[in-house]
Design a protein around this motif. Structure first.
Motif, short mmCIF file in Angstrom:
data_model
loop_
_atom_site.label_atom_id
_atom_site.label_comp_id
_atom_site.label_asym_id
_atom_site.label_seq_id
_atom_site.Cartn_x
_atom_site.Cartn_y
_atom_site.Cartn_z
N ILE A 178 -1.44 -37.36 11.41
CA ILE A 178 -1.66 -36.52 12.37
C ILE A 178 -1.02 -37.20 13.63
CG2 ILE A 178 -3.18 -35.52 14.01
CD1 ILE A 178 -4.87 -34.77 11.66
N ALA A 179 -1.13 -38.58 13.51
CA ALA A 179 -0.77 -39.39 14.56
C ALA A 179 0.70 -39.61 14.75
CB ALA A 179 -1.45 -40.82 14.64
N ALA A 180 1.44 -39.85 13.47
CA ALA A 180 2.73 -39.70 13.05
C ALA A 180 3.27 -38.68 13.72
CB ALA A 180 3.22 -40.18 11.78
N ARG A 181 2.61 -37.43 13.75
CA ARG A 181 3.38 -36.12 13.88
C ARG A 181 3.04 -35.84 15.45
NH1 ARG A 181 3.91 -32.15 9.94
NH2 ARG A 181 4.39 -30.81 11.53
N ASN A 182 2.58 -36.94 16.19
CA ASN A 182 2.09 -36.88 17.69
C ASN A 182 1.24 -35.68 17.98
OD1 ASN A 182 2.36 -37.85 20.22
ND2 ASN A 182 4.16 -36.59 20.79
N TYR A 183 0.17 -35.77 17.09
CA TYR A 183 -0.93 -34.70 17.22
C TYR A 183 -0.64 -33.17 17.51
CZ TYR A 183 -3.43 -39.30 17.65
OH TYR A 183 -3.67 -40.53 17.34
N ASP A 184 0.60 -33.00 16.80
CA ASP A 184 1.17 -31.42 16.93
C ASP A 184 0.16 -30.51 16.04
OD1 ASP A 184 2.47 -29.30 17.37
OD2 ASP A 184 4.02 -29.80 16.31
N VAL A 185 -1.35 -30.47 16.28
CA VAL A 185 -2.10 -29.69 15.57
C VAL A 185 -1.99 -28.44 15.78
CG1 VAL A 185 -3.43 -31.67 15.14
CG2 VAL A 185 -3.76 -30.23 17.00
N ALA A 186 -1.16 -27.84 16.79
CA ALA A 186 -1.01 -26.39 17.35
C ALA A 186 -0.10 -25.48 16.33
CB ALA A 186 -0.79 -26.38 18.69
N THR A 187 1.06 -26.19 15.99
CA THR A 187 2.00 -25.33 15.42
C THR A 187 1.92 -25.05 13.87
OG1 THR A 187 3.44 -27.23 14.88
CG2 THR A 187 3.89 -26.07 16.95
N GLU A 188 1.35 -25.98 13.10
CA GLU A 188 0.89 -25.78 11.87
C GLU A 188 -0.57 -26.67 11.40
OE1 GLU A 188 3.40 -27.33 8.88
OE2 GLU A 188 4.39 -28.62 10.50
N ARG A 189 -1.00 -26.58 10.36
CA ARG A 189 -2.17 -27.35 9.86
C ARG A 189 -1.46 -28.34 9.26
NH1 ARG A 189 -6.37 -27.30 5.49
NH2 ARG A 189 -8.24 -27.41 6.16
N ILE A 190 -1.65 -29.46 9.76
CA ILE A 190 -1.08 -30.77 9.21
C ILE A 190 -1.85 -31.26 7.89
CG2 ILE A 190 -0.53 -33.16 9.57
CD1 ILE A 190 -0.33 -32.49 12.29
N GLU A 191 -0.84 -31.37 6.64
CA GLU A 191 -1.55 -31.82 5.65
C GLU A 191 -0.87 -33.01 5.09
OE1 GLU A 191 -4.28 -30.56 4.34
OE2 GLU A 191 -4.53 -28.65 4.83
N LEU A 192 -1.62 -33.71 3.92
CA LEU A 192 -0.71 -34.81 3.36
C LEU A 192 0.27 -34.03 2.27
CD1 LEU A 192 -3.80 -37.26 2.47
CD2 LEU A 192 -2.02 -37.31 4.21
N GLY A 193 1.45 -34.87 1.95
CA GLY A 193 2.22 -34.27 1.08
C GLY A 193 1.95 -34.35 -0.21
N PRO A 194 2.67 -33.67 -1.11
CA PRO A 194 2.16 -33.65 -2.56
C PRO A 194 2.25 -34.72 -3.39
CG PRO A 194 4.11 -32.52 -2.26
CD PRO A 194 3.60 -32.77 -0.93
N LEU A 195 2.98 -35.75 -2.78
CA LEU A 195 3.02 -37.12 -3.63
C LEU A 195 1.98 -38.18 -2.76
CD1 LEU A 195 6.68 -37.71 -3.93
CD2 LEU A 195 5.17 -36.83 -5.56
N GLN A 196 1.77 -37.83 -1.53
CA GLN A 196 0.91 -38.73 -0.83
C GLN A 196 -0.59 -38.66 -1.30
OE1 GLN A 196 1.72 -37.56 3.41
NE2 GLN A 196 1.86 -39.61 3.80
N LYS A 197 -1.05 -37.39 -1.51
CA LYS A 197 -2.34 -37.22 -1.91
C LYS A 197 -2.71 -38.01 -3.33
CE LYS A 197 -3.16 -32.98 0.07
NZ LYS A 197 -3.47 -31.62 -0.24
N PRO A 198 -2.07 -37.94 -4.40
CA PRO A 198 -2.33 -38.45 -5.71
C PRO A 198 -2.10 -40.11 -5.55
CG PRO A 198 -0.14 -37.27 -6.06
CD PRO A 198 -0.69 -36.83 -4.58
N TRP A 199 -1.16 -40.56 -4.74
CA TRP A 199 -0.85 -41.86 -4.74
C TRP A 199 -1.94 -42.65 -3.92
CZ3 TRP A 199 1.46 -45.82 -6.58
CH2 TRP A 199 1.72 -47.06 -5.91
#
Length: 277
Positions: A247-268
């Motif tokens: 969220i911080a890396a996306r500069n707190y842009d929580v308005a345009t979409e629901r920020i999620e972890l990527g499909p590789l980030q979660k299992p790793w």
């Protein structure tokens, strides 16, 4: 995966979700109990979000009675029946579900919070209580020691605060303003700022404060005799810490979409956290 209906499982911890990975790293003999607790948490939260206030109130009233039935040994819901059959230790521990119901009442009432202390107290009930209950079952049949209980609750607080940051705009549209009023006043923010399609720079500053607080709550406790059992809680906490980073890396842009972890980030991230636990 479970005797619980697949629809309930998929609504609570669908494949690839953060709770899915928490379950994946739960001990096999405890996994269904952890799942049952997640199902109950989801059911209580969804009850408070019912479109009709009367329906929401009725559902929460039913869950209060169901909690008492669980404690007394005659539950009706599939998840509470599973807990009755397979949970270890004194059933009185499930009175903690009333804390989650109190938080749901606050959601239903669209309650606001004057300061960070009040927000934290809400998060302790909404996110902390469920992690306490999970911790109690992971260390069962032994009793949960006070330091570990407090640590599990603290991680749950951080998890809930992360959700507050991520879901800011949707929550505001639903009528729930979780950012403390003193923080909004300090940054000269109104409800319309929370609902806007773009995140104002002043709102980003406010979200940065909540994120920093959440990170502090998500710090893992010192190792102890019981912490080795808390791997599923640590995995979920690590995933939420990583989400705060994204969220911080996306500069707190929580308005345009629901920020999620990527499909590789979660299992790793989950694997690393489980390995360190």
């Amino acid at each position: 995966m479970s005797a619980i209906d697949n629809e309930l499982v998929n609504r609570t911890a669908p494949p690839g979700s953060m709770r899915y990975f928490s379950l994946l790293y739960s001990p096999e003999e405890r996994r269904e109990v952890v799942l049952a607790l997640y199902v109950i948490d989801a059911e209580i939260r969804e009850s408070a979000k019912s479109a009709s206030h009367d329906v929401a109130h009725t559902r929460l009233t039913w869950w209060r009675a169901e909690t008492d039935r669980l404690i007394n040994g005659n539950p009706q819901h599939p998840a509470t029946r599973l807990l009755h059959e397979r949970a270890s230790g004194d059933r009185a521990v499930f009175a903690k579900l009333h804390e989650m119901l109190a938080a749901a009442d606050m959601d239903l009432a669209r309650m606001t919070f004057t300061n960070q202390q009040e927000l934290r107290a809400y998060c302790s009930r909404s996110g902390g209580a469920i992690q306490e209950l999970i911790a109690s079952q992971l260390v069962a049949p032994g009793a949960l020691d006070e330091a570990v209980r407090a640590a599990a609750n603290k991680l749950g607080v951080g998890i809930r605060m992360t959700e507050v940051v991520r879901d800011l705009r949707q929550d505001a549209y639903d009528g729930n303003v979780y950012l403390p009023l003193d923080l909004l006043d300090k940054h000269e923010l109104k409800t319309e700022h929370l609902r806007a399609r773009e995140v104002d720079s002043k709102l980003k500053d406010a979200l940065r404060v909540v994120r920093e607080t959440a990170i502090a709550e998500l710090a893992l406790p010192s190792r102890g005799s019981q912490t080795e059992h808390l791997r599923p809680v640590f995995v979920l906490a690590a995933l939420h810490r990583k989400l705060l980073d994204r969220i911080a890396a996306r500069n707190y842009d929580v308005a345009t979409e629901r920020i999620e972890l990527g499909p590789l980030q979660k299992p790793w991230t989950a694997w690393l956290a489980a390995r360190k636990a």
